[in-house]
Design a protein around this motif. Structure first.
Motif, mmCIF file in Angstrom:
data_model
loop_
_atom_site.group_PDB
_atom_site.id
_atom_site.type_symbol
_atom_site.label_atom_id
_atom_site.label_comp_id
_atom_site.label_asym_id
_atom_site.label_seq_id
_atom_site.Cartn_x
_atom_site.Cartn_y
_atom_site.Cartn_z
ATOM 1 N N HIS A 1 6.354 -11.776 4.935
ATOM 2 C CA HIS A 1 6.504 -13.213 4.719
ATOM 3 C C HIS A 1 6.378 -13.617 3.260
ATOM 4 O O HIS A 1 6.884 -14.668 2.857
ATOM 5 C CB HIS A 1 5.453 -13.949 5.560
ATOM 6 N N CYS A 2 5.684 -12.815 2.444
ATOM 7 C CA CYS A 2 5.420 -13.202 1.053
ATOM 8 C C CYS A 2 5.142 -11.947 0.250
ATOM 9 O O CYS A 2 4.878 -10.876 0.800
ATOM 10 C CB CYS A 2 4.226 -14.152 0.985
ATOM 11 N N LEU A 3 5.179 -12.107 -1.067
ATOM 12 C CA LEU A 3 4.872 -10.972 -1.939
ATOM 13 C C LEU A 3 4.595 -11.454 -3.356
ATOM 14 O O LEU A 3 4.974 -12.563 -3.738
ATOM 15 C CB LEU A 3 5.998 -9.942 -1.948
ATOM 16 N N ASP A 4 3.919 -10.603 -4.113
ATOM 17 C CA ASP A 4 3.770 -10.797 -5.546
ATOM 18 C C ASP A 4 3.669 -9.415 -6.175
ATOM 19 O O ASP A 4 3.402 -8.418 -5.484
ATOM 20 C CB ASP A 4 2.538 -11.655 -5.882
ATOM 21 N N ILE A 5 3.891 -9.363 -7.492
ATOM 22 C CA ILE A 5 3.917 -8.092 -8.209
ATOM 23 C C ILE A 5 2.772 -8.071 -9.211
ATOM 24 O O ILE A 5 2.620 -8.997 -10.023
ATOM 25 C CB ILE A 5 5.254 -7.885 -8.956
ATOM 26 N N ALA A 6 1.962 -7.031 -9.170
ATOM 27 C CA ALA A 6 0.871 -6.872 -10.131
ATOM 28 C C ALA A 6 1.441 -6.473 -11.501
ATOM 29 O O ALA A 6 2.571 -5.969 -11.599
ATOM 30 C CB ALA A 6 -0.097 -5.811 -9.628
ATOM 31 N N PRO A 7 0.661 -6.682 -12.567
ATOM 32 C CA PRO A 7 1.158 -6.300 -13.903
ATOM 33 C C PRO A 7 1.536 -4.831 -14.019
ATOM 34 O O PRO A 7 2.396 -4.479 -14.826
ATOM 35 C CB PRO A 7 -0.025 -6.648 -14.814
ATOM 36 N N ASP A 8 0.914 -3.951 -13.215
ATOM 37 C CA ASP A 8 1.262 -2.534 -13.261
ATOM 38 C C ASP A 8 2.448 -2.183 -12.368
ATOM 39 O O ASP A 8 2.804 -1.010 -12.224
ATOM 40 C CB ASP A 8 0.055 -1.674 -12.892
ATOM 41 N N GLY A 9 3.080 -3.207 -11.756
ATOM 42 C CA GLY A 9 4.275 -2.990 -10.952
ATOM 43 C C GLY A 9 4.042 -2.814 -9.472
ATOM 44 O O GLY A 9 5.017 -2.767 -8.697
ATOM 45 N N ARG A 10 2.793 -2.696 -9.022
ATOM 46 C CA ARG A 10 2.548 -2.575 -7.584
ATOM 47 C C ARG A 10 3.022 -3.829 -6.854
ATOM 48 O O ARG A 10 2.872 -4.941 -7.359
ATOM 49 C CB ARG A 10 1.061 -2.358 -7.305
ATOM 50 N N VAL A 11 3.568 -3.619 -5.665
ATOM 51 C CA VAL A 11 4.156 -4.685 -4.875
ATOM 52 C C VAL A 11 3.210 -5.013 -3.714
ATOM 53 O O VAL A 11 2.957 -4.156 -2.859
ATOM 54 C CB VAL A 11 5.540 -4.271 -4.340
ATOM 55 N N PHE A 12 2.690 -6.234 -3.692
ATOM 56 C CA PHE A 12 1.777 -6.706 -2.657
ATOM 57 C C PHE A 12 2.578 -7.535 -1.661
ATOM 58 O O PHE A 12 3.150 -8.565 -2.024
ATOM 59 C CB PHE A 12 0.675 -7.570 -3.261
ATOM 60 N N VAL A 13 2.607 -7.107 -0.404
ATOM 61 C CA VAL A 13 3.423 -7.761 0.616
ATOM 62 C C VAL A 13 2.528 -8.298 1.724
ATOM 63 O O VAL A 13 1.752 -7.545 2.327
ATOM 64 C CB VAL A 13 4.464 -6.789 1.218
ATOM 65 N N GLY A 14 2.644 -9.587 2.005
ATOM 66 C CA GLY A 14 1.944 -10.193 3.130
ATOM 67 C C GLY A 14 2.706 -9.916 4.415
ATOM 68 O O GLY A 14 3.780 -10.484 4.645
ATOM 69 N N ASP A 15 2.161 -9.023 5.237
ATOM 70 C CA ASP A 15 2.764 -8.614 6.514
ATOM 71 C C ASP A 15 2.145 -9.516 7.583
ATOM 72 O O ASP A 15 1.189 -9.146 8.253
ATOM 73 C CB ASP A 15 2.430 -7.134 6.739
ATOM 74 N N ARG A 16 2.732 -10.705 7.774
ATOM 75 C CA ARG A 16 2.009 -11.807 8.399
ATOM 76 C C ARG A 16 1.549 -11.528 9.822
ATOM 77 O O ARG A 16 0.364 -11.671 10.129
ATOM 78 C CB ARG A 16 2.872 -13.077 8.374
ATOM 79 N N GLU A 17 2.456 -11.146 10.697
ATOM 80 C CA GLU A 17 2.057 -11.011 12.095
ATOM 81 C C GLU A 17 1.371 -9.680 12.402
ATOM 82 O O GLU A 17 0.941 -9.445 13.525
ATOM 83 C CB GLU A 17 3.258 -11.238 13.007
ATOM 84 N N ASN A 18 1.227 -8.828 11.372
ATOM 85 C CA ASN A 18 0.360 -7.647 11.468
ATOM 86 C C ASN A 18 -1.004 -7.881 10.818
ATOM 87 O O ASN A 18 -1.802 -6.945 10.718
ATOM 88 C CB ASN A 18 1.030 -6.426 10.831
ATOM 89 N N ASP A 19 -1.259 -9.091 10.328
ATOM 90 C CA ASP A 19 -2.565 -9.461 9.772
ATOM 91 C C ASP A 19 -3.015 -8.510 8.666
ATOM 92 O O ASP A 19 -4.126 -7.977 8.688
ATOM 93 C CB ASP A 19 -3.627 -9.508 10.882
#
Length: 363
Positions: A203-221
């Protein structure tokens, strides 16, 4: 951490103070000064530019509305262009990326609304085996049979430090897509499921300064974390229904989490035995909860608490903006009264130590 009992009347607007160990915020629920002739029933997304101007992506009078940091109206544009406004991101160069879930596109605009680029084919969903309207045990996304190409009801976009674009493709797909800055598809990853690298509504995401990708996997909590090329690294599970997230300059991750009513279900946690109200959680760089507020079933409609938080942004002063889809999620199905319709956008002013920061993620 809930809201403190203390509240104050400031400028005719009731405010409340969060009671945090490391950071404290004062909420100004009446920050938005919507000019006559403009209206919205939901604010689907919010972001800020390098000058701390605030961009809203609104529904039911779908458009982009721009404000100064103090809440002064600047401009609006895009009315009639969008089908289902969902995500909005302001890039480092000031480009405004609008993610339209209903149109299956991501469009890039100048700050004043000139179209520069379109990703996806307007009105054409990719093949994932998904058919809307099927009976669902937990959520309609269980109808996604396999991961497909861009897009089928895409949800959000983030810009990586090197300029690549990452898009979560969630309501009718189960993937993250990576593009070059000029829109060439590099790679995609994800399949429906609950295992590492699988999704039920990215449902959402942001990228850390080191390039890691953070993904909000909403219905998997959970929040799943990947390398820039999509290799799974770890998951953070002390969240529920993450709708949006933003990474602060100090590595803290601010997450808004959607209300799960009693008897609602999760793909990973089963049926909720009690009401699980919406909230805002702050995680340290290691995924540990350091602050949490707004977590109230009895007072969810009050300033500082949440009904249906859907978007979050952090400005260079450390202030937060939280956008809510109150009408879509709560008023229309009868979860709250129509009188709650103004509960769509809240600004949280950082107070106390560390209130004024000099770095920001768009720098």
């Amino acid at each position: 951490m809930g809201l403190a009992a203390r509240a104050a009347l400031r400028g005719g607007v009731m405010t409340a103070i969060t009671r945090g160990r490391e950071r404290r915020f004062e909420v100004d629920a009446g920050w938005e000064r919507l000019p006559g002739g403009l209206a919205h029933a939901d604010v689907a997304a919010v972001d800020v530019d390098a000058g701390d101007r605030v961009y809203l992506f609104t529904r039911f009078d779908g458009q982009v509305i721009v404000y100064e940091r103090a809440g002064t109206y600047v401009r609006s544009w895009g009315k009639g262009l969008f089908t289902t406004p969902h995500g909005l991101t302001v890039g480092p160069d000031g480009s405004v990326y609008c993610v339209d879930a209903g149109d299956h596109t991501v469009r890039r605009f100048t700050p004043d609304g000139e179209l520069l680029m379109t990703l996806g084919t307007p009105g054409a969903a990719s093949d994932t085996g998904f058919v809307s309207g099927r009976p669902a045990r937990v959520h309609s996304v269980e109808g996604v049979r396999y991961g497909g190409p861009p897009f089928n009801r895409c949800t959000a976009l983030a810009v990586a430090p090197g300029g690549d674009l990452y898009v979560t493709d969630g309501y009718g797909n189960s993937r993250v897509h990576r593009f070059t800055s000029d829109g060439e598809l590099i790679a995609s990853w994800g399949e429906p499921g609950t295992g590492p690298g699988e999704f039920h509504l990215p449902h959402c995401l942001d990228i850390a300064p080191d390039g890691r990708v953070f993904v909000g996997d909403r219905e998997n909590d959970r929040i799943q974390i990947f390398t820039p090329d999509g290799t799974f690294l770890e998951e953070w599970t002390d969240v529920r229904r993450p709708c949006d997230l933003t990474i602060a300059p100090d590595g803290s991750v601010y997450v808004v989490e959607l209300w799960r009513p009693e008897d609602g279900s999760s793909f990973t946690r089963g049926r909720a035995e009690r009401d699980q109200p919406a909230r805002l959680t702050v995680l340290n760089p290691y995924g540990e909860v350091v602050e949490r507020w707004g977590d109230s079933s009895e007072h969810r409609t009050e300033p500082g608490n949440f009904i249906a938080p859907h978007g979050i942004a952090l400005d260079s002063h450390g202030d937060l903006y939280v956008a809510e889809v109150t009408y879509s999620f709560a008023i229309r199905p009868g979860r709250v009264a129509p009188s709650c319709g103004r509960h769509q956008l809240q600004k949280f002013l950082r107070v106390g130590a560390g209130a004024d920061t000099s770095a920001r993620r768009h720098a």
